[in-house]
Write a protein that holds these residues in place. Sequence first.
Motif, PDB file in Angstrom:
ATOM      1  N   GLY A  38      58.238  68.517  40.665  1.00 56.17           N
ATOM      2  CA  GLY A  38      58.855  69.840  40.583  1.00 56.17           C
ATOM      3  C   GLY A  38      58.611  70.612  41.871  1.00 56.17           C
ATOM      4  N   SER A  39      58.998  71.875  41.868  1.00 55.17           N
ATOM      5  CA  SER A  39      58.903  72.654  43.109  1.00 55.17           C
ATOM      6  C   SER A  39      57.547  73.345  43.264  1.00 55.17           C
ATOM      7  CB  SER A  39      60.021  73.697  43.123  1.00 55.17           C
ATOM      8  OG  SER A  39      59.945  74.463  41.934  1.00 55.17           O
ATOM      9  N   THR A  40      56.900  73.693  42.146  1.00 53.26           N
ATOM     10  CA  THR A  40      55.657  74.474  42.213  1.00 53.26           C
ATOM     11  C   THR A  40      54.557  73.804  43.042  1.00 53.26           C
ATOM     12  OG1 THR A  40      56.224  75.309  40.016  1.00 53.26           O
ATOM     13  CG2 THR A  40      53.972  75.731  40.781  1.00 53.26           C
ATOM     14  N   PRO A  41      54.352  72.477  42.936  1.00 52.63           N
ATOM     15  CA  PRO A  41      53.184  71.887  43.603  1.00 52.63           C
ATOM     16  C   PRO A  41      53.264  71.750  45.127  1.00 52.63           C
ATOM     17  CG  PRO A  41      54.046  70.396  41.892  1.00 52.63           C
ATOM     18  CD  PRO A  41      55.041  71.493  42.075  1.00 52.63           C
ATOM     19  N   ALA A  63      52.055  62.543  36.720  1.00 52.94           N
ATOM     20  CA  ALA A  63      52.111  62.746  35.272  1.00 52.94           C
ATOM     21  C   ALA A  63      53.418  62.190  34.714  1.00 52.94           C
ATOM     22  CB  ALA A  63      51.997  64.232  34.945  1.00 52.94           C
ATOM     23  N   ASP A  64      54.463  62.207  35.542  1.00 51.76           N
ATOM     24  CA  ASP A  64      55.766  61.715  35.089  1.00 51.76           C
ATOM     25  C   ASP A  64      56.706  61.532  36.271  1.00 51.76           C
ATOM     26  OD1 ASP A  64      55.917  64.569  35.471  1.00 51.76           O
ATOM     27  OD2 ASP A  64      57.910  64.456  34.571  1.00 51.76           O
ATOM     28  N   GLU A  65      57.819  60.894  35.987  1.00 57.07           N
ATOM     29  CA  GLU A  65      58.780  60.610  37.059  1.00 57.07           C
ATOM     30  C   GLU A  65      60.173  60.442  36.490  1.00 57.07           C
ATOM     31  OE1 GLU A  65      59.998  60.825  39.993  1.00 57.07           O
ATOM     32  OE2 GLU A  65      58.673  59.492  41.134  1.00 57.07           O
ATOM     33  N   ARG A  66      61.171  60.834  37.285  1.00 62.15           N
ATOM     34  CA  ARG A  66      62.563  60.493  36.945  1.00 62.15           C
ATOM     35  C   ARG A  66      62.760  59.033  37.321  1.00 62.15           C
ATOM     36  NH1 ARG A  66      61.513  65.112  38.746  1.00 62.15           N
ATOM     37  NH2 ARG A  66      62.372  67.021  37.835  1.00 62.15           N
ATOM     38  N   TRP A  67      63.581  58.303  36.562  1.00 64.00           N
ATOM     39  CA  TRP A  67      63.792  56.888  36.904  1.00 64.00           C
ATOM     40  C   TRP A  67      64.871  56.809  37.982  1.00 64.00           C
ATOM     41  CZ3 TRP A  67      60.268  53.487  35.536  1.00 64.00           C
ATOM     42  CH2 TRP A  67      60.509  52.150  35.830  1.00 64.00           C
ATOM     43  N   SER A  75      63.028  62.585  43.455  1.00 65.82           N
ATOM     44  CA  SER A  75      61.940  61.641  43.173  1.00 65.82           C
ATOM     45  C   SER A  75      60.594  62.336  43.374  1.00 65.82           C
ATOM     46  CB  SER A  75      62.043  60.441  44.126  1.00 65.82           C
ATOM     47  OG  SER A  75      60.788  59.799  44.237  1.00 65.82           O
ATOM     48  N   ASN A  76      59.746  62.305  42.354  1.00 67.10           N
ATOM     49  CA  ASN A  76      58.412  62.898  42.502  1.00 67.10           C
ATOM     50  C   ASN A  76      57.561  62.096  43.489  1.00 67.10           C
ATOM     51  OD1 ASN A  76      58.944  64.987  40.790  1.00 67.10           O
ATOM     52  ND2 ASN A  76      57.987  64.051  38.985  1.00 67.10           N
ATOM     53  N   ALA A  77      57.763  60.779  43.518  1.00 65.06           N
ATOM     54  CA  ALA A  77      57.007  59.941  44.469  1.00 65.06           C
ATOM     55  C   ALA A  77      57.330  60.362  45.901  1.00 65.06           C
ATOM     56  CB  ALA A  77      57.352  58.469  44.259  1.00 65.06           C
ATOM     57  N   LEU A 127      49.109  69.824  35.542  1.00 62.84           N
ATOM     58  CA  LEU A 127      50.383  69.870  34.833  1.00 62.84           C
ATOM     59  C   LEU A 127      51.223  71.035  35.338  1.00 62.84           C
ATOM     60  CD1 LEU A 127      49.017  69.323  31.215  1.00 62.84           C
ATOM     61  CD2 LEU A 127      50.291  67.646  32.595  1.00 62.84           C
ATOM     62  N   GLY A 128      52.543  70.858  35.308  1.00 64.71           N
ATOM     63  CA  GLY A 128      53.469  71.968  35.494  1.00 64.71           C
ATOM     64  C   GLY A 128      54.061  72.305  34.130  1.00 64.71           C
ATOM     65  N   MET A 129      54.951  73.235  34.089  1.00 66.07           N
ATOM     66  CA  MET A 129      55.614  73.562  32.819  1.00 66.07           C
ATOM     67  C   MET A 129      57.002  74.121  33.110  1.00 66.07           C
ATOM     68  SD  MET A 129      54.423  76.226  29.840  1.00 66.07           S
ATOM     69  CE  MET A 129      54.935  77.666  30.762  1.00 66.07           C
ATOM     70  N   GLY A 133      59.041  74.960  27.804  1.00 62.06           N
ATOM     71  CA  GLY A 133      57.714  74.562  27.323  1.00 62.06           C
ATOM     72  C   GLY A 133      57.398  73.098  27.553  1.00 62.06           C
ATOM     73  N   HIS A 134      58.278  72.389  28.273  1.00 59.61           N
ATOM     74  CA  HIS A 134      57.945  70.976  28.531  1.00 59.61           C
ATOM     75  C   HIS A 134      56.855  70.895  29.580  1.00 59.61           C
ATOM     76  CE1 HIS A 134      60.634  70.962  32.190  1.00 59.61           C
ATOM     77  NE2 HIS A 134      59.760  70.061  32.595  1.00 59.61           N
ATOM     78  N   THR A 135      56.111  69.812  29.508  1.00 62.53           N
ATOM     79  CA  THR A 135      55.137  69.512  30.549  1.00 62.53           C
ATOM     80  C   THR A 135      55.175  68.007  30.749  1.00 62.53           C
ATOM     81  OG1 THR A 135      52.893  69.915  31.314  1.00 62.53           O
ATOM     82  CG2 THR A 135      53.119  69.243  29.005  1.00 62.53           C
ATOM     83  N   ALA A 136      54.772  67.535  31.964  1.00 60.26           N
ATOM     84  CA  ALA A 136      55.044  66.138  32.332  1.00 60.26           C
ATOM     85  C   ALA A 136      56.513  65.879  31.961  1.00 60.26           C
ATOM     86  CB  ALA A 136      54.053  65.211  31.658  1.00 60.26           C
ATOM     87  N   SER A 137      56.840  64.748  31.318  1.00 59.93           N
ATOM     88  CA  SER A 137      58.216  64.617  30.799  1.00 59.93           C
ATOM     89  C   SER A 137      58.209  64.619  29.283  1.00 59.93           C
ATOM     90  CB  SER A 137      58.916  63.370  31.357  1.00 59.93           C
ATOM     91  OG  SER A 137      59.375  63.629  32.666  1.00 59.93           O
ATOM     92  N   ASP A 189      58.634  84.446  33.839  1.00 63.49           N
ATOM     93  CA  ASP A 189      59.251  83.682  32.740  1.00 63.49           C
ATOM     94  C   ASP A 189      58.267  82.668  32.167  1.00 63.49           C
ATOM     95  OD1 ASP A 189      61.405  85.069  33.503  1.00 63.49           O
ATOM     96  OD2 ASP A 189      62.644  83.342  34.095  1.00 63.49           O
ATOM     97  N   LYS A 190      57.574  81.989  33.088  1.00 72.75           N
ATOM     98  CA  LYS A 190      56.649  80.948  32.607  1.00 72.75           C
ATOM     99  C   LYS A 190      55.421  81.566  31.937  1.00 72.75           C
ATOM    100  CE  LYS A 190      58.276  77.225  35.475  1.00 72.75           C
ATOM    101  NZ  LYS A 190      57.948  76.173  36.441  1.00 72.75           N
ATOM    102  N   ARG A 191      55.014  82.744  32.432  1.00 74.28           N
ATOM    103  CA  ARG A 191      53.885  83.400  31.763  1.00 74.28           C
ATOM    104  C   ARG A 191      54.275  83.737  30.326  1.00 74.28           C
ATOM    105  NH1 ARG A 191      50.822  88.544  34.213  1.00 74.28           N
ATOM    106  NH2 ARG A 191      52.813  89.507  33.764  1.00 74.28           N
TER     107      ARG A 191
HETATM  108  O1  LIG Z   1      58.808  66.353  37.774  1.00 70.16           O
HETATM  109  C1  LIG Z   1      58.880  67.348  37.098  1.00 70.16           C
HETATM  110  O2  LIG Z   1      59.834  68.100  37.124  1.00 70.16           O
HETATM  111  C2  LIG Z   1      57.720  67.602  36.187  1.00 70.16           C
HETATM  112  O3  LIG Z   1      57.572  66.559  35.499  1.00 70.16           O
HETATM  113  C3  LIG Z   1      57.904  68.781  35.278  1.00 70.16           C
HETATM  114  O4  LIG Z   1      57.107  68.733  34.131  1.00 70.16           O
HETATM  115  C4  LIG Z   1      57.587  70.016  36.094  1.00 70.16           C
HETATM  116  O5  LIG Z   1      56.213  70.140  36.274  1.00 70.16           O
HETATM  117  C5  LIG Z   1      58.162  71.241  35.417  1.00 70.16           C
HETATM  118  O6  LIG Z   1      59.524  71.025  35.157  1.00 70.16           O
HETATM  119  C6  LIG Z   1      58.038  72.461  36.308  1.00 70.16           C
HETATM  120  O7  LIG Z   1      58.842  72.278  37.432  1.00 70.16           O
HETATM  121  P1  LIG Z   1      58.926  73.337  38.588  1.00 70.16           P
HETATM  122  O8  LIG Z   1      57.623  73.355  39.273  1.00 70.16           O
HETATM  123  O9  LIG Z   1      60.026  72.829  39.487  1.00 70.16           O
HETATM  124  O10 LIG Z   1      59.273  74.639  37.938  1.00 70.16           O
END
Ligand SMILES: O=C(O)[C@H](O)[C@@H](O)[C@H](O)[C@H](O)COP(=O)(O)O
Length: 222
Positions: A38-41, A63-67, A75-77, A127-129, A133-137, A189-191
Motif C-alpha cells: 500500500g501507500s502508507t509504508p 503480510a500479503d500480495e496481489r498475484w 506489486s508489494n514486492a 499491518l495497514g488497514m 476494515g481490511h488488513t493484510a488481504s 477516515d481510518k481513525r
Molecule cells: O498491499 C496492500 O494493499 C495491503 O495489503 C493492504 O492491507 C494495505 O495495507 C491497506 O489497503 C492500506 O493501504 P494504504 O496504505 O495504501 O492505504
Amino acid sequence: MSDASRERLAAQLAEAVAEALRQDLATQERALLVVSGGSTPVPFFRALAACELPWSRIDVTLADERWVPETAADSNARLVREHLLQGPAAEAHFAPLTTSAPTPEQGEAEVAERIERLAWPASVVILGMGGDGHTASLFPDSQELALALATDAAAVAVRTPSQPQPRITLSADRLHQARRHVLHISGGDKRAVLARALAGDDSRELPIRAFLSCPLATYWAP
Ligand SMILES: O=C(O)[C@H](O)[C@@H](O)[C@H](O)[C@H](O)COP(=O)(O)O
C-alpha cells in the motif's frame, strides 16, 4: 493531511522496529520482519532502510500480495525492493509471496514452503488497514475470509469481489504468532474505522478486529 507528521511518524516507527530487531538479534541468529504494502509504508521503508542494523541477519516478508508479476505497479514486492531493500538494507533476505504459477491457488504451496524457512515467530508484524476494515488481504468480502481467520496454514490464496486481482495473504494465525504487532495508518477516515472496530464485535465485518487484542500498537498520523 500532513506530510510532515506522516514523515515524523514513519521515522518514529522505523526507530521502534529497528530497536525490536536489535533486541531479538541479541539472543537469536536471525530475525524476521513482516511488512505490508500500500501507500502508507513508503516513508517508513525509507526511514528503516537508513537505520543501522545487521541487515544480513534479517529476513523480510510481506503480510500479503496481489498475484501480479514484480514488474506490476501495484506489486508489494516491487515496493519493498524499491524503498526498503536499498543501501545496506539490500543485504536482508527477502521472501516474496508470489511464484511463476498462474494463480495463487497453484502457487500457495510453494509460497508456504518458502516462508516456512524464515525466522518465525516474526519479531514485528506491521499491518495497514483499508477504509473497509481490511488488513493484510483479509477483506470483509473475501470468499476465503473465514478460512484465513481460522486456518493454521501459513498462507491462503484469496478471491475478493471488491478487488481487481486475486491475492495471497498470511493467515491470521501466522500473523498472530509475531512477538509485536503494529498498525500503521493515517488520515481521519481510518481513525474512524479503527474506532468502529474497537466498538464492534465481528471480525467478518471489520477484519482488523482479529488483531486488536494482540496487542496492536497503533501508529497514526493525520
Ligand atoms: O498491499 C496492500 O494493499 C495491503 O495489503 C493492504 O492491507 C494495505 O495495507 C491497506 O489497503 C492500506 O493501504 P494504504 O496504505 O495504501 O492505504
